[in-house]
Design a protein around this motif. Structure first.
Motif, PDB file in Angstrom:
ATOM      1  N   ASN A 262      44.373  17.296  72.695  1.00  0.00           N
ATOM      2  CA  ASN A 262      43.989  18.020  71.597  1.00  0.00           C
ATOM      3  C   ASN A 262      44.417  17.167  70.119  1.00  0.00           C
ATOM      4  O   ASN A 262      43.703  17.708  68.983  1.00  0.00           O
ATOM      5  N   CYS A 263      45.292  16.330  70.099  1.00  0.00           N
ATOM      6  CA  CYS A 263      45.643  15.981  69.081  1.00  0.00           C
ATOM      7  C   CYS A 263      45.904  13.967  69.334  1.00  0.00           C
ATOM      8  O   CYS A 263      46.188  13.850  70.263  1.00  0.00           O
ATOM      9  N   GLU A 264      45.650  13.503  68.270  1.00  0.00           N
ATOM     10  CA  GLU A 264      45.838  11.932  68.436  1.00  0.00           C
ATOM     11  C   GLU A 264      47.419  11.557  68.598  1.00  0.00           C
ATOM     12  O   GLU A 264      47.786  10.864  67.488  1.00  0.00           O
ATOM     13  N   LEU A 459      35.263  20.194  65.002  1.00  0.00           N
ATOM     14  CA  LEU A 459      35.421  19.698  66.542  1.00  0.00           C
ATOM     15  C   LEU A 459      34.516  18.425  67.141  1.00  0.00           C
ATOM     16  O   LEU A 459      34.761  17.782  68.197  1.00  0.00           O
ATOM     17  N   VAL A 460      33.524  18.165  65.995  1.00  0.00           N
ATOM     18  CA  VAL A 460      32.423  17.147  66.694  1.00  0.00           C
ATOM     19  C   VAL A 460      32.807  15.909  65.716  1.00  0.00           C
ATOM     20  O   VAL A 460      32.560  16.079  64.493  1.00  0.00           O
ATOM     21  N   THR A 501      44.093  11.083  63.267  1.00  0.00           N
ATOM     22  CA  THR A 501      42.854  11.608  63.304  1.00  0.00           C
ATOM     23  C   THR A 501      42.488  12.862  63.901  1.00  0.00           C
ATOM     24  O   THR A 501      41.340  13.107  63.854  1.00  0.00           O
ATOM     25  N   ARG A 502      43.097  13.343  64.835  1.00  0.00           N
ATOM     26  CA  ARG A 502      42.909  14.425  65.560  1.00  0.00           C
ATOM     27  C   ARG A 502      44.079  15.376  65.726  1.00  0.00           C
ATOM     28  O   ARG A 502      45.108  14.866  66.151  1.00  0.00           O
ATOM     29  N   ILE A 503      44.090  16.536  65.319  1.00  0.00           N
ATOM     30  CA  ILE A 503      45.243  17.642  65.365  1.00  0.00           C
ATOM     31  C   ILE A 503      44.643  18.949  65.817  1.00  0.00           C
ATOM     32  O   ILE A 503      43.664  19.326  65.444  1.00  0.00           O
ATOM     33  N   ARG A 504      45.058  19.601  67.204  1.00  0.00           N
ATOM     34  CA  ARG A 504      44.599  21.007  67.646  1.00  0.00           C
ATOM     35  C   ARG A 504      42.976  20.885  67.654  1.00  0.00           C
ATOM     36  O   ARG A 504      42.492  22.036  67.487  1.00  0.00           O
ATOM     37  N   GLY A 505      42.403  19.623  68.308  1.00  0.00           N
ATOM     38  CA  GLY A 505      41.270  19.656  68.666  1.00  0.00           C
ATOM     39  C   GLY A 505      40.359  19.373  67.401  1.00  0.00           C
ATOM     40  O   GLY A 505      38.995  19.061  67.692  1.00  0.00           O
ATOM     41  N   MET A 552      50.368  12.544  53.378  1.00  0.00           N
ATOM     42  CA  MET A 552      49.083  11.933  53.463  1.00  0.00           C
ATOM     43  C   MET A 552      48.718  11.827  54.850  1.00  0.00           C
ATOM     44  O   MET A 552      47.816  11.059  55.208  1.00  0.00           O
ATOM     45  N   LEU A 553      49.396  12.405  55.783  1.00  0.00           N
ATOM     46  CA  LEU A 553      49.154  12.374  57.329  1.00  0.00           C
ATOM     47  C   LEU A 553      48.195  13.283  57.744  1.00  0.00           C
ATOM     48  O   LEU A 553      47.350  12.895  58.836  1.00  0.00           O
TER      49      LEU A 553
END
Length: 553
Positions: A262-264, A459-460, A501-505, A552-553
């Motif tokens: 779900n997270c990067e 999500l996309v 780049t991705r958190i919780r999907g 800034m993350l």
């Protein structure tokens, strides 16, 4: 028993009381920065200033950055002021919250102690607002409505004729810059109470330890000092701002790192329940028997967390009574009260913890602090990384030597030459401020330029990217127009993928607007989003605006 202030405390109190007298007469007083080294008695200054406020027939709000500090702070204020102290924070039950609000409305409360939300307590005749540890990030609300407690406190003080007191051993650059601009008043406490010395700080180069064949997570110096403290029945603190047992699991054959779906981010290993657990979305999974990528059985654990530190300490010193305090162990509403009492009674020899133990706590029995690695947050892709490192090191070092016995601090690092670490070693805020200010000014970061961060998430991944690029074009056009109209330098950074780049999907892209005038940036963002919505009414991608972002993350 009221403590007799030392000369620096007395001077600070004199100036605070003068500002309170001025504000009571209807003359606005500028915010006051109480810059005091750790253990200099800032809390006593708060207490005696509030005593003066109560004598004026006015009331006070005292804010602390962490819920963990609320029980200790509330206890100190209740000892001094009795039952007319209310406590407000998010861990109160609905019944407790209702009871406190009822006492407030009935006028049975003179002082409110609590975390960020306590600032909104309905106190009449407000005279003083204290922000203790004003540098802490937790004073910024990270979800809507996004506000910084410091700015809201200053505004409430303007509306009510109160005085704002900002206390810290490591003020933010933004706060200290306001002092230099003449907007805030500065009061300094340069010595600890009773003339106690600041702890000696020793820097250990972990690269040299490795060359000498020491592969332990503890340097020879730290092991020797821990053994000495145990022999003398003194208490120690080991600090590492990373929980879990190891930071990631890696296959030595194909190089695969096990990541959260779900997270990067990589999945830290937690030894207590033998599971991998994401610290952002709480996704969990068992340790696979073989590498999911190549099928080999060469999975290995890398990096260290507080669980690993605890295990190693128990192995090195089996006779020691060890307690670990981090998000994984700090469960239950009464945890911090019980932890405070247990440690204060001397029932713990070595305390292992994250930033939860790095500030505010006053344990006279602690004579040694060990920073397992000072580099944890130093190389994050965030312009505040050096400042946060300096603040954390200074704050955790300040837990040592607060009693009658002198303290010592050992900081282990792979970058002993870094200016934030050297400044922390010498307890020198001024040197850190000068060096960091030069970098911030050179690269046009706050406090010299204003920032507004616009985060686009969904999500996309492709839709998020397209939306961010479209919105970026609207903003870029408006920035070009703004530069011509205002004759000021405005800039759009991005859009680009966020460092995480991705958190919780949710996929995340971001852009940052930078310029000298925050009001112009606000206007551009409002207009840009409005035009984008008008042209893209069916867009369901999330857009988050963060003025003066702290991360800034």
């Amino acid at each position: 028993l009221v403590w007799q202030p030392n000369p620096e405390q007395a001077l600070a109190l004199e100036k605070i009381c003068k500002a309170l007298l001025q504000s009571d007469a209807g003359i606005p007083a500028s915010p006051i920065v109480l810059h005091g080294v750790t253990g200099s008695g800032k809390t006593e200054v708060y207490l005696q200033a509030i005593q003066y406020v109560l004598a004026q027939g006015r009331k006070a709000i005292v804010l602390v950055p962490e819920i963990s500090l609320t029980p200790q702070t509330a206890q100190r204020f209740r000892r001094r002021f009795g039952t007319r102290v209310a406590v407000m924070h998010s861990r109160l039950t609905p019944a407790e919250r209702q009871r406190e609000w009822k006492r407030l409305k009935e006028g049975k409360v003179d002082i409110v102690v609590g975390a960020r939300s306590a600032l909104f307590a309905p106190l009449e005749r407000l005279g003083l607002i204290v922000l203790d540890e004003e540098h802490e990030n937790s004073y910024k609300q990270d979800r809507a409505p996004r506000y910084h407690t410091r700015e809201v406190a200053i505004k409430r003080a303007e509306l009510t004729g109160a005085v704002v007191l900002l206390g810290s051993a490591t003020p933010t650059l933004e706060t200290y810059w306001q002092v230099e601009q003449g907007n805030f008043q500065l009061l300094k406490l340069t010595e600890r109470v009773r003339s106690r010395p600041l702890p000696e700080i020793e820097i250990v180069d972990l690269r040299q330890e490795l060359k000498e064949g020491n592969r332990s997570i503890f340097s020879q110096a730290l092991q020797a000092e821990l053994a000495e403290r145990l022999h003398r029945s003194e208490q120690s603190i080991l600090f590492l701002n990373r929980r879990g047992f190891s930071t990631f699991v890696n296959c030595r054959q194909c190089g695969l790192v096990l990541r959260c779906p779900n997270c990067e981010v990589s999945l830290p290993y937690h030894q207590v329940d033998h599971r991998l657990r994401c610290h952002y979305c709480d996704y969990q999974r068992a340790i696979p028997g073989r590498c999911p990528g190549c099928g080999s059985n060469y999975l290995r654990y890398f990096g260290i967390g507080t669980q690993r530190v605890e295990e190693e300490i128990r192995h090195l010193f089996p006779q020691a009574r060890v307690l670990r305090v981090d998000v994984d162990t700090a469960a239950g509403r009464s945890f911090y009260t019980e932890f405070d009492q247990t440690f204060r009674r001397g029932e713990v020899d070595i305390l292992v913890g994250t930033q939860l133990i790095a500030k505010g706590f006053d344990f006279p029995g602690v004579t040694l602090v060990g920073v397992v690695t000072a580099d944890t947050g130093l190389n994050l892709p965030d312009f505040r990384a050096s400042e946060r490192t300096f603040q954390l090191l200074t704050q955790v070092a300040g837990r040592a030597g607060r009693g009658d016995r002198p303290g010592k601090v050992i900081i282990q690092t792979y970058t002993p030459e870094h200016y934030s670490i050297l400044a922390a070693q010498h307890h020198d805020f001024d040197v850190f401020y000068r060096v960091e200010s030069q970098y911030r000014s050179q690269w046009r970061y706050p406090p010299f330029q204003a920032l507004i961060r616009l985060l686009v998430s969904g999500l996309v991944e492709n839709r998020v990217r397209v939306t961010a690029e479209m919105l970026g074009r609207y903003l870029d056009r408006l920035i070009q127009q703004g530069c011509k109209q205002s004759q000021s330098a405005l800039e759009l950074l991005g859009p680009s993928p966020a460092p995480m780049t991705r958190i919780r999907g949710q996929y995340r892209w971001q852009m940052v607007l930078r310029g000298e005038e925050k009001s112009i940036l606000r206007k551009i963002v409002r207009q840009g989003i409005a035009e984008f919505r008008q042209q893209n009414k069916k867009c369901d991608i999330n857009r988050t605006v963060d003025v003066d972002p702290l991360s800034m993350l």
